[in-house]
Motif scaffolding. Structure first.
Motif, PDB file in Angstrom:
ATOM      1  N   ASP A 191      -7.269   5.474   4.393  1.00 38.00           N
ATOM      2  CA  ASP A 191      -5.769   6.622   4.764  1.00 38.00           C
ATOM      3  C   ASP A 191      -6.440   7.995   5.490  1.00 38.00           C
TER       4      ASP A 191
ATOM      5  N   HIS B   6       0.793  -1.047   0.244  1.00 37.74           N
ATOM      6  CA  HIS B   6       0.264   0.111  -0.005  1.00 37.74           C
ATOM      7  C   HIS B   6       0.800   1.107   0.101  1.00 37.74           C
ATOM      8  N   PHE B   7       2.423   1.652   0.162  1.00 31.74           N
ATOM      9  CA  PHE B   7       3.337   2.722   0.696  1.00 31.74           C
ATOM     10  C   PHE B   7       4.198   1.651   0.149  1.00 31.74           C
TER      11      PHE B   7
ATOM     12  N   VAL C  42       1.211   6.858  -0.477  1.00 37.08           N
ATOM     13  CA  VAL C  42       0.331   6.485  -0.980  1.00 37.08           C
ATOM     14  C   VAL C  42      -0.430   5.521  -2.126  1.00 37.08           C
TER      15      VAL C  42
END
Length: 136
Positions: A112, A91-92, A105
């Motif tokens: 988020d 996700h990052f 992100v």
């Protein structure tokens, strides 16, 4: 509570060390606060500029007033360490470029939303960036 070593270090430093603040000189290492509004699935790229001693930074996310969540520790020597002591995240993304640390992100979701903080530790003090808010 997250059991990653970087978060435990952050919490231990916060409990043991009286200097959890930033002097005027050290506050310059962070990017100014800007509210960002994104579309669902958009990419969010945050930057933390540092000055002085480079010991790495920690990125955390505050989803609500009560909850801070560790995202990543970025070290100039050992690279990135994400939640769960992982070197990568689905996700990052995180990286260091010159005097800047970036957090990406990859696909922004409702979970988020909130404020992102960059934190560095120098001379027994923690320096927090202003929150960088991001919302849908």
């Amino acid at each position: 509570m997250d059991s990653s070593p970087a978060l435990l270090l952050l919490l231990a430093l916060g409990l043991c060390c009286p200097g959890i603040h930033g002097s005027q000189a050290e506050k310059r290492f962070m990017q100014y606060r800007t509210i960002r509004y994104l579309q669902l699935g958009a990419q969010l790229d945050l930057t933390c500029h540092i000055s002085g001693e480079d010991t790495g930074v920690i990125w955390v996310h505050q989803h609500n007033v009560e909850t801070f969540k560790f995202i990543v520790f970025i070290s100039p020597l050992s690279g990135t360490t994400f939640e769960g002591n992982q070197k990568t995240s689905r996700h990052f993304e995180a990286r260091k470029e010159d005097v800047s640390y970036h957090l990406v992100v990859k696909s922004f979701t409702q979970q988020d939303e909130g404020s992102y903080f960059c934190i560095k530790y120098i001379n027994k003090q923690l320096y927090f960036s202003p929150g960088q808010p991001a919302f849908l």
